[in-house]
Design an enzyme around this catalytic site. Structure first.
Site, PDB file in Angstrom:
ATOM      1  N   ALA A  65      -0.446   1.817  -3.131  1.00 26.60           N
ATOM      2  CA  ALA A  65      -0.671   1.770  -4.569  1.00 26.60           C
ATOM      3  C   ALA A  65      -1.956   0.988  -4.823  1.00 26.60           C
ATOM      4  CB  ALA A  65       0.507   1.099  -5.251  1.00 26.60           C
ATOM      5  N   GLY A 109       2.589   2.533  -0.569  1.00 22.30           N
ATOM      6  CA  GLY A 109       2.917   3.760  -1.302  1.00 22.30           C
ATOM      7  C   GLY A 109       2.434   5.013  -0.585  1.00 22.30           C
ATOM      8  N   GLU A 112       5.086   5.788   1.780  1.00 24.83           N
ATOM      9  CA  GLU A 112       6.222   6.254   0.972  1.00 24.83           C
ATOM     10  C   GLU A 112       5.996   7.680   0.462  1.00 24.83           C
ATOM     11  OE1 GLU A 112       5.928   2.723  -1.466  1.00 24.83           O
ATOM     12  OE2 GLU A 112       7.964   2.135  -0.902  1.00 24.83           O
ATOM     13  N   GLU A 132       3.453  -4.448   2.124  1.00 23.62           N
ATOM     14  CA  GLU A 132       3.576  -5.091   0.809  1.00 23.62           C
ATOM     15  C   GLU A 132       3.895  -6.582   0.910  1.00 23.62           C
ATOM     16  OE1 GLU A 132       4.896  -2.160   1.645  1.00 23.62           O
ATOM     17  OE2 GLU A 132       4.674  -0.719   0.010  1.00 23.62           O
TER      18      GLU A 132
HETATM   19  N1  CO8 Z   1      -5.688  -0.395  -3.562  1.00 21.87           N
HETATM   20  C1  CO8 Z   1      -6.933  -0.426  -4.085  1.00 21.87           C
HETATM   21  N2  CO8 Z   1      -8.057  -0.348  -3.329  1.00 21.87           N
HETATM   22  C2  CO8 Z   1      -7.905  -0.232  -1.993  1.00 21.87           C
HETATM   23  C3  CO8 Z   1      -6.633  -0.188  -1.381  1.00 21.87           C
HETATM   24  C4  CO8 Z   1      -5.477  -0.271  -2.227  1.00 21.87           C
HETATM   25  N3  CO8 Z   1      -4.224  -0.180  -1.757  1.00 21.87           N
HETATM   26  N4  CO8 Z   1      -6.813  -0.080  -0.036  1.00 21.87           N
HETATM   27  C5  CO8 Z   1      -8.137  -0.052   0.173  1.00 21.87           C
HETATM   28  N5  CO8 Z   1      -8.801  -0.129  -1.000  1.00 21.87           N
HETATM   29  C6  CO8 Z   1     -10.254  -0.140  -1.216  1.00 21.87           C
HETATM   30  C7  CO8 Z   1     -10.859  -1.467  -0.790  1.00 21.87           C
HETATM   31  O1  CO8 Z   1     -10.727  -2.432  -1.807  1.00 21.87           O
HETATM   32  C8  CO8 Z   1     -12.299  -1.070  -0.532  1.00 21.87           C
HETATM   33  O2  CO8 Z   1     -12.953  -0.962  -1.776  1.00 21.87           O
HETATM   34  P1  CO8 Z   1     -14.448  -1.571  -1.945  1.00 21.87           P
HETATM   35  O3  CO8 Z   1     -15.274  -0.783  -0.966  1.00 21.87           O
HETATM   36  O4  CO8 Z   1     -14.774  -1.295  -3.368  1.00 21.87           O
HETATM   37  O5  CO8 Z   1     -14.354  -3.007  -1.576  1.00 21.87           O
HETATM   38  C9  CO8 Z   1     -12.174   0.338   0.023  1.00 21.87           C
HETATM   39  O6  CO8 Z   1     -10.872   0.802  -0.363  1.00 21.87           O
HETATM   40  C10 CO8 Z   1     -12.250   0.369   1.539  1.00 21.87           C
HETATM   41  O7  CO8 Z   1     -11.288  -0.534   2.037  1.00 21.87           O
HETATM   42  P2  CO8 Z   1     -11.630  -1.644   3.126  1.00 21.87           P
HETATM   43  O8  CO8 Z   1     -13.062  -2.075   3.011  1.00 21.87           O
HETATM   44  O9  CO8 Z   1     -10.593  -2.694   3.064  1.00 21.87           O
HETATM   45  O10 CO8 Z   1     -11.491  -0.774   4.465  1.00 21.87           O
HETATM   46  P3  CO8 Z   1     -11.086  -1.281   5.903  1.00 21.87           P
HETATM   47  O11 CO8 Z   1     -11.290  -0.132   6.827  1.00 21.87           O
HETATM   48  O12 CO8 Z   1     -11.747  -2.569   6.231  1.00 21.87           O
HETATM   49  O13 CO8 Z   1      -9.508  -1.597   5.814  1.00 21.87           O
HETATM   50  C11 CO8 Z   1      -7.219  -1.109   5.172  1.00 21.87           C
HETATM   51  C12 CO8 Z   1      -8.608  -0.548   5.558  1.00 21.87           C
HETATM   52  C13 CO8 Z   1      -6.619  -1.821   6.385  1.00 21.87           C
HETATM   53  C14 CO8 Z   1      -6.363   0.073   4.801  1.00 21.87           C
HETATM   54  C15 CO8 Z   1      -7.371  -2.107   4.007  1.00 21.87           C
HETATM   55  O14 CO8 Z   1      -8.141  -1.495   2.995  1.00 21.87           O
HETATM   56  C16 CO8 Z   1      -6.072  -2.542   3.411  1.00 21.87           C
HETATM   57  O15 CO8 Z   1      -5.391  -3.384   3.984  1.00 21.87           O
HETATM   58  N6  CO8 Z   1      -5.702  -1.982   2.235  1.00 21.87           N
HETATM   59  C17 CO8 Z   1      -4.517  -2.369   1.523  1.00 21.87           C
HETATM   60  C18 CO8 Z   1      -3.268  -1.806   2.180  1.00 21.87           C
HETATM   61  C19 CO8 Z   1      -2.046  -2.263   1.434  1.00 21.87           C
HETATM   62  O16 CO8 Z   1      -1.750  -3.428   1.337  1.00 21.87           O
HETATM   63  N7  CO8 Z   1      -1.282  -1.281   0.917  1.00 21.87           N
HETATM   64  C20 CO8 Z   1      -0.081  -1.552   0.173  1.00 21.87           C
HETATM   65  C21 CO8 Z   1      -0.373  -1.627  -1.283  1.00 21.87           C
HETATM   66  S1  CO8 Z   1       1.045  -2.132  -2.240  1.00 21.87           S
HETATM   67  C22 CO8 Z   1       1.947  -0.723  -2.416  1.00 21.87           C
HETATM   68  O17 CO8 Z   1       1.589   0.324  -1.969  1.00 21.87           O
HETATM   69  C23 CO8 Z   1       3.205  -0.901  -3.167  1.00 21.87           C
HETATM   70  C24 CO8 Z   1       3.855   0.425  -3.474  1.00 21.87           C
HETATM   71  C25 CO8 Z   1       4.841   0.204  -4.549  1.00 21.87           C
HETATM   72  C26 CO8 Z   1       5.382   1.466  -5.108  1.00 21.87           C
HETATM   73  C27 CO8 Z   1       4.451   2.162  -6.023  1.00 21.87           C
HETATM   74  C28 CO8 Z   1       4.389   3.636  -5.714  1.00 21.87           C
HETATM   75  C29 CO8 Z   1       3.110   4.084  -5.002  1.00 21.87           C
END
Ligand code: CO8
Length: 258
Positions: A65, A109, A112, A132
């Site tokens: 998400a 998500g 999921e 999460e």
């Molecule tokens: N939300 C918003 N932006 C994101 C997300 C995210 N989940 N993941 C990555 N991005 C963005 C980054 O902020 C970055 O943006 P910018 O270039 O503007 O800084 C861009 O994508 C590229 O990401 P990274 O530079 O971080 O890329 P890396 O290759 O270094 O890392 C990762 C990749 C490991 C995937 C890393 O981006 C990461 O850890 N992302 C977050 C993963 C996460 O925590 N996901 C869970 C989110 S919470 C959730 O899903 C709850 C669900 C609840 C139910 C709702 C229904 C869907």
């Protein structure tokens, strides 16, 4: 509809959806999930479509998400707005089979969403996780419910509590994914499998999907009874007459979806 967050195409009898927020690794927001719902409505209504494939990019199926949006949310925003999840179950109510073709990250998500599909084809680059806990929250779109059903309690606990990622080989061994495919062949193989499914009788593939899903939502006896009734009802189909006649006459069946 003018889609902003997904690309919607048809390939023969297959509906093909590509999640398309590349700058945010396909992070899921309301607009994307709403568009997904509209696309599914269209494919559900289209008699010509027999199966759907959902994919992302090479780097990410979906990284969860949208954290930027969620970061500011109060309890009331989340509860009253039913953020993202308000349209989430559209995938569950969709009656034709859906294949998730996952390359790269399928996190939170994103994992999921993949699990809400009927089967997952994983590229050898795929990484699954429910991270999460690192954000001070927990899976909210089925992660704590669908993951243990797919991989068992121990591995689900491990993934949700430590936030570690699981690669494609481990995910296949654990039963989360149906096939692992070299990344450059992922979409091609998913579309080919979907075309095979769509070549069969539409009511029969809908009955099979419904019956297998019933096994997750009922006890064995009720599930077996459901399957028996649906099996019997398939004998009311012209397609059953055609399928069996074609076998006896040693020719290819031509299904009419009725
Ligand atoms: N939300 C918003 N932006 C994101 C997300 C995210 N989940 N993941 C990555 N991005 C963005 C980054 O902020 C970055 O943006 P910018 O270039 O503007 O800084 C861009 O994508 C590229 O990401 P990274 O530079 O971080 O890329 P890396 O290759 O270094 O890392 C990762 C990749 C490991 C995937 C890393 O981006 C990461 O850890 N992302 C977050 C993963 C996460 O925590 N996901 C869970 C989110 S919470 C959730 O899903 C709850 C669900 C609840 C139910 C709702 C229904 C869907």
């Amino acid at each position: 509809m003018d889609y902003q967050n997904i690309i919607v195409e048809t390939r023969g009898k297959v509906g093909f959806i590509t999640l398309n927020r590349p700058k945010a690794l396909n992070a899921l927001n309301d607009a994307l999930v709403d568009e997904l719902g509209v696309a599914l409505d269209g494919f559900e209504a289209d008699e010509n479509i027999g199966c759907v494939v959902i994919t992302g990019s090479e780097k990410a199926f979906a990284a969860g998400a949208d954290i930027g949006m969620m970061a500011k949310f109060s309890y009331m925003d989340a509860y009253k707005g039913d953020y993202i999840t308000r349209n989430w179950e559209r995938l569950k109510t969709f009656r034709k089979p859906v294949i998730a073709a996952v390359a790269g990250f399928a996190l939170g998500g994103g994992c999921e969403l993949a699990m809400s599909c009927d089967m997952i084809f994983a590229a050898d680059t795929a990484k699954f996780g429910q991270p999460e806990v690192k954000l001070g929250t927990l899976p909210g779109a089925g992660g704590t419910q669908r993951l243990p059903r797919a991989v068992g309690k121990a591995k689900a606990m491990d993934l949700c509590l430590t936030a570690r990622m699981m690669d494609a080989a481990e995910a296949e061994k654990a039963g989360l994914v149906a096939r692992v495919i070299p990344a450059d062949k992922l979409v091609e193989e998913a579309l080919a499998a979907a075309a095979t499914i769509a070549s069969y009788s539409l009511p029969v593939i809908m009955m099979i999907k419904e019956s297998i899903n019933r096994s997750f939502e009922s006890g064995l006896n009720e599930g077996l009874l459901f399957e028996r009734r649906v099996f019997h009802s398939s004998f009311a189909l012209d397609d059953q007459k055609e399928g069996m006649a074609a076998f006896v006459e040693k020719r290819k069946a031509e299904f009419k979806n009725q």
